[in-house]
Design a protein around this motif. Structure first.
Motif, PDB file in Angstrom:
ATOM      1  N   SER A 180     -13.225  -6.695  20.950  1.00 33.69           N
ATOM      2  CA  SER A 180     -12.670  -6.704  19.590  1.00 33.69           C
ATOM      3  C   SER A 180     -13.762  -6.475  18.547  1.00 33.69           C
ATOM      4  CB  SER A 180     -11.975  -8.034  19.303  1.00 33.69           C
ATOM      5  OG  SER A 180     -12.872  -9.119  19.455  1.00 33.69           O
ATOM      6  N   ARG A 181     -15.012  -6.741  18.912  1.00 34.45           N
ATOM      7  CA  ARG A 181     -16.143  -6.482  17.994  1.00 34.45           C
ATOM      8  C   ARG A 181     -16.242  -5.006  17.667  1.00 34.45           C
ATOM      9  NH1 ARG A 181     -18.962  -7.045  14.420  1.00 34.45           N
ATOM     10  NH2 ARG A 181     -20.791  -8.335  14.098  1.00 34.45           N
ATOM     11  N   MET A 182     -16.006  -4.171  18.678  1.00 36.40           N
ATOM     12  CA  MET A 182     -16.024  -2.726  18.465  1.00 36.40           C
ATOM     13  C   MET A 182     -14.837  -2.293  17.612  1.00 36.40           C
ATOM     14  SD  MET A 182     -16.262   0.273  21.341  1.00 36.40           S
ATOM     15  CE  MET A 182     -14.632  -0.104  21.963  1.00 36.40           C
ATOM     16  N   GLU A 183     -13.696  -2.940  17.837  1.00 36.86           N
ATOM     17  CA  GLU A 183     -12.506  -2.654  17.022  1.00 36.86           C
ATOM     18  C   GLU A 183     -12.798  -2.940  15.545  1.00 36.86           C
ATOM     19  OE1 GLU A 183      -8.390  -1.576  16.801  1.00 36.86           O
ATOM     20  OE2 GLU A 183      -9.649  -1.673  18.573  1.00 36.86           O
ATOM     21  N   HIS A 184     -13.468  -4.042  15.288  1.00 36.81           N
ATOM     22  CA  HIS A 184     -13.826  -4.410  13.922  1.00 36.81           C
ATOM     23  C   HIS A 184     -14.793  -3.398  13.315  1.00 36.81           C
ATOM     24  CE1 HIS A 184     -14.639  -6.830  10.452  1.00 36.81           C
ATOM     25  NE2 HIS A 184     -15.896  -7.046  10.793  1.00 36.81           N
ATOM     26  N   PHE A 185     -15.728  -2.907  14.112  1.00 36.74           N
ATOM     27  CA  PHE A 185     -16.686  -1.921  13.619  1.00 36.74           C
ATOM     28  C   PHE A 185     -15.986  -0.634  13.204  1.00 36.74           C
ATOM     29  CE2 PHE A 185     -19.361   1.777  14.866  1.00 36.74           C
ATOM     30  CZ  PHE A 185     -20.235   1.731  13.794  1.00 36.74           C
ATOM     31  N   PHE A 186     -15.028  -0.177  13.998  1.00 39.26           N
ATOM     32  CA  PHE A 186     -14.311   1.049  13.642  1.00 39.26           C
ATOM     33  C   PHE A 186     -13.447   0.839  12.391  1.00 39.26           C
ATOM     34  CE2 PHE A 186     -15.250   2.600  17.975  1.00 39.26           C
ATOM     35  CZ  PHE A 186     -15.631   3.897  17.652  1.00 39.26           C
ATOM     36  N   ASP A 187     -12.949  -0.366  12.190  1.00 36.97           N
ATOM     37  CA  ASP A 187     -12.218  -0.664  10.947  1.00 36.97           C
ATOM     38  C   ASP A 187     -13.138  -0.538   9.736  1.00 36.97           C
ATOM     39  OD1 ASP A 187      -9.884  -1.118  12.311  1.00 36.97           O
ATOM     40  OD2 ASP A 187     -10.144  -3.295  12.420  1.00 36.97           O
ATOM     41  N   ILE A 188     -14.371  -1.031   9.886  1.00 38.14           N
ATOM     42  CA  ILE A 188     -15.351  -0.907   8.799  1.00 38.14           C
ATOM     43  C   ILE A 188     -15.670   0.561   8.539  1.00 38.14           C
ATOM     44  CG2 ILE A 188     -17.729  -1.410   8.124  1.00 38.14           C
ATOM     45  CD1 ILE A 188     -17.519  -4.028   9.653  1.00 38.14           C
ATOM     46  N   LEU A 189     -15.915   1.312   9.617  1.00 42.32           N
ATOM     47  CA  LEU A 189     -16.219   2.738   9.460  1.00 42.32           C
ATOM     48  C   LEU A 189     -15.091   3.475   8.758  1.00 42.32           C
ATOM     49  CD1 LEU A 189     -17.906   4.154  12.704  1.00 42.32           C
ATOM     50  CD2 LEU A 189     -18.867   3.923  10.421  1.00 42.32           C
ATOM     51  N   GLU A 190     -13.862   3.181   9.174  1.00 49.87           N
ATOM     52  CA  GLU A 190     -12.701   3.882   8.608  1.00 49.87           C
ATOM     53  C   GLU A 190     -12.548   3.592   7.122  1.00 49.87           C
ATOM     54  OE1 GLU A 190      -7.892   3.822   9.293  1.00 49.87           O
ATOM     55  OE2 GLU A 190      -9.205   3.462  11.000  1.00 49.87           O
ATOM     56  N   SER A 191     -12.880   2.369   6.700  1.00 51.41           N
ATOM     57  CA  SER A 191     -12.730   2.014   5.291  1.00 51.41           C
ATOM     58  C   SER A 191     -13.896   2.505   4.441  1.00 51.41           C
ATOM     59  CB  SER A 191     -12.602   0.497   5.146  1.00 51.41           C
ATOM     60  OG  SER A 191     -13.771  -0.159   5.615  1.00 51.41           O
ATOM     61  N   ARG A 192     -15.057   2.779   5.056  1.00 56.65           N
ATOM     62  CA  ARG A 192     -16.240   3.180   4.289  1.00 56.65           C
ATOM     63  C   ARG A 192     -16.439   4.698   4.250  1.00 56.65           C
ATOM     64  NH1 ARG A 192     -15.778  -1.520   3.539  1.00 56.65           N
ATOM     65  NH2 ARG A 192     -17.304  -3.198   3.724  1.00 56.65           N
ATOM     66  N   THR A 193     -16.077   5.391   5.323  1.00 59.24           N
ATOM     67  CA  THR A 193     -16.400   6.800   5.424  1.00 59.24           C
ATOM     68  C   THR A 193     -15.465   7.665   4.594  1.00 59.24           C
ATOM     69  OG1 THR A 193     -16.749   8.632   6.978  1.00 59.24           O
ATOM     70  CG2 THR A 193     -14.938   7.131   7.448  1.00 59.24           C
ATOM     71  N   ALA A 194     -15.940   8.877   4.279  1.00 58.85           N
ATOM     72  CA  ALA A 194     -15.100   9.845   3.568  1.00 58.85           C
ATOM     73  C   ALA A 194     -14.227  10.638   4.534  1.00 58.85           C
ATOM     74  CB  ALA A 194     -15.989  10.807   2.771  1.00 58.85           C
ATOM     75  N   PHE A 195     -14.385  10.387   5.853  1.00 55.63           N
ATOM     76  CA  PHE A 195     -13.596  11.105   6.866  1.00 55.63           C
ATOM     77  C   PHE A 195     -12.876  10.092   7.762  1.00 55.63           C
ATOM     78  CE2 PHE A 195     -17.474  13.444   5.862  1.00 55.63           C
ATOM     79  CZ  PHE A 195     -16.943  14.628   5.353  1.00 55.63           C
ATOM     80  N   PRO A 196     -11.890   9.380   7.224  1.00 55.66           N
ATOM     81  CA  PRO A 196     -11.222   8.334   8.018  1.00 55.66           C
ATOM     82  C   PRO A 196     -10.474   8.884   9.225  1.00 55.66           C
ATOM     83  CG  PRO A 196     -10.055   8.721   5.956  1.00 55.66           C
ATOM     84  CD  PRO A 196     -11.336   9.468   5.870  1.00 55.66           C
TER      85      PRO A 196
END
Length: 583
Positions: A180-196
């Motif tokens: 689930s730690r990796m799941e949380h990381f991808f959530d952060i990436l999706e909310s921060r990046t310009a290419f969700p």
């Protein structure tokens, strides 16, 4: 004092300053953004080794450090998920590099432990307030499900190495509980990046590759159980006697075993099915289960990718629909081909440069104060470039910054013509403009980004030779992006700040006087008319007050007369009663 002592003193000063800033913010009840920003800017990785750091620090999900830390923990989770299965299945991989794997495993465990310390220092929102107290964050983490999972993931199951040997890497399988730690990381990436959408596809591919890898390991384990080369279905998909193969044969190498297993797993789970059929009942059951899982994976990939593509094209489809509507309208009304081309070019340029026809629509879902903060960061510097608004009070600028509208002018379009009534002012965002003669044969001036015009015609300036009309013809050279502010919006804002209106008029008068655009006679006449108007207004107000005072005096006199009549009547009634009672 030695250099080392100086460094130590500096570091202690940094830690004390962090405490001071934190307590100051807590005491004043201010926003926690200052503390978070301070930690982001001053944080160094050597602080992780300091006990004082862990006593004071509070992390936030928006911190850059936390993003990097989540990325590192995701890599460690993937390391355990991929290599534990591979090392257990392909035993030679574990035997050849046992020391290396043990070192990597316990380094991973150390980071897992530090991650628990980080999790215990993550601020949380309680009743709308961001909690930064270390004891509160620890209690919040300890009561969460995440804490239980983290404890289970670090349970020392690998102590069984001492009893059954180090070849059983599967004993550490509980380390994968932190997936689930990796799941949380991808959530952060999706909310921060310009290419969700790209992040969502990458997220899906990681899980698909993990499932394919797991299936490859299971396939090879079944092949070992049946016997390598015992039939055409097991590894290496050829009926051969492995006992007669030399140790350096291709089929005996670990890398070839893994690649063939991955190839079989990929073909099976993607439902391509170009593999030899199984020859045992158990193998048939396993292949059936693989095909069922493969159907779901295939559907998940196509469903998610299709949804992502549709979502990414929503804005473009809406743009095309509007462009086609305008194009059909022009064709049905028989608009000239030249004007149609200009309109189509305007649509194409606007969408290519801005990605939308109305950029303010994207912010309508936000509350007013957030819209204001975004507008201030984006447009405030632009508004301050206007000479009329330089050194203006911040409150008025904050009101005006939300009123700015972006307009696009095509090549050859006139922004304004001489003699037009000034209803808007403009600030050039990009492109070039020309001040031209009425017949467009002469160019008097050319200006571009950062320049403004039309601001002086927005106000009624006493003595202005041009009044509130445009004094020049302004034409766009190419495609030009302009910020516009309407006169109505300016006057509406000035009603809230009446003192600013007087200051702006005085400043505009000074600018026009320097440019020679003020007629002193007209200015004095306007001033006299204004003074006379003020005197007349005051006199009329005084007369109204006097009239109201007279009316009030008459009403008061009538009230006193009625009051005395009633008092006298009451006295007479009392006297009559006394006489009747012979008192």
């Amino acid at each position: 004092m030695t250099e080392q002592q100086k460094k130590k003193g500096i570091k202690c000063g940094i830690l004390r300053k962090r405490t001071m800033v934190k307590h100051e913010v807590d005491a004043k009840g201010q926003s926690t953004e200052k503390v978070i920003e301070w930690i982001q800017n001053r944080f160094i990785f050597s602080d992780l080794l300091s006990l004082s750091f862990w006593k004071e620090v509070i992390f936030d999900n928006s911190m850059t450090f936390y993003e990097y830390w989540s990325a590192l923990m995701s890599l460690l989770v993937l390391y355990n998920a991929f290599f534990l299965l591979a090392r257990q299945t392909y035993t030679q991989l574990q035997k050849d590099q046992t020391k290396l794997w043990i070192i990597l495993d316990y380094v991973s465990d150390a980071f897992y432990l530090v991650d628990m310390l980080v999790a215990a220092r993550i601020g949380f929102i309680d009743d709308g307030i961001f909690v930064m107290d270390p004891k509160s964050t620890w209690m919040h983490y300890r009561k969460s499900t995440k804490f239980k999972i983290d404890i289970l993931s670090l349970f020392p199951t690998d102590l069984l190495y001492f009893k059954i040997g180090t070849s059983y890497a599967i004993l550490r399988i509980n380390r994968t509980l932190r997936i689930s730690r990796m799941e949380h990381f991808f959530d952060i990436l999706e909310s921060r990046t310009a290419f969700p959408n790209l992040m969502r596809i990458l997220h899906l591919l990681v899980y698909v590759m993990l499932i394919i890898h797991l299936n490859a390991c299971i396939y090879f384990a079944i092949s070992l159980w049946h016997g390598l080369g015992s039939d055409n279905w097991v590894y290496p998909n050829d009926n051969i006697n492995f006992a007669q193969l030399p140790k350096d044969h291709l089929y005996q190498t670990t890398i070839h075993k893994y690649i063939v297993s991955m190839w079989w797993s990929m073909l099976t789970l993607t439902t391509i099915g170009d593999t030899d059929p199984p020859e045992t009942t158990f193998a048939y059951i396993y292949v059936i289960l693989c095909d069922m899982v493969g159907v779901f994976i295939f559907a998940a990939i196509f469903g998610n990718v299709g949804a992502m593509i549709n979502n990414s094209n929503l804005v473009e489809d809406e743009f095309r629909m509007k462009r086609d509507d305008v194009k059909n309208y022009m064709m049905s009304r028989k608009v000239s081909k030249v004007l149609q081309d200009r309109v189509i070019n305007w649509f194409n340029y606007t969408f290519q440069t801005r990605g939308t026809l109305n950029e303010t629509e994207a912010l309508t879902c936000l509350p007013y104060y957030l819209q204001a903060e975004i507008a201030m960061q984006v447009h405030l510097d632009t508004l301050r470039k206007v000479r009329l608004f330089q050194d203006c009070e911040p409150g008025l600028l904050n009101e005006l910054v939300l009123k700015l509208q972006l307009q696009v002018f095509s090549p050859g379009d006139f922004v304004c013509r001489k003699g037009d009534v000034g209803r808007e002012m403009y600030i050039v965002k990009s492109g070039k403009l020309q001040v031209v003669s009425e017949d467009c044969t002469r160019v008097f001036k050319e200006f571009g980004e950062g320049e403004s015009f039309g601001d002086l015609s927005m106000l009624t300036i006493p003595g202005s030779k041009h009044g509130n009309k445009r004094s020049a013809n302004v034409r766009s050279v190419g495609f030009t992006d302009l910020f516009s502010l309407s006169k109505d919006d300016l006057l509406q804002a000035l009603e809230i700040y009446p003192e600013a209106k007087t200051i702006l008029i005085e400043k505009a008068s000074e600018i026009l006087r320097k440019d020679g655009a003020i007629d002193d006679k007209l200015a004095k006449l306007a001033e006299m008319e204004t003074t006379e108007y003020k005197v007349t207004t005051i006199w009329q107000n005084a007369k109204k007050l006097k009239s109201m005072s007279d009316v009030n005096r008459e009403n008061q006199q009538m009230f006193e007369e009625k009051y005395m009549e009633r008092v006298n009547a009451a006295r007479k009634s009392i006297e009559d009663i006394k006489n009747k009672l012979n008192i």
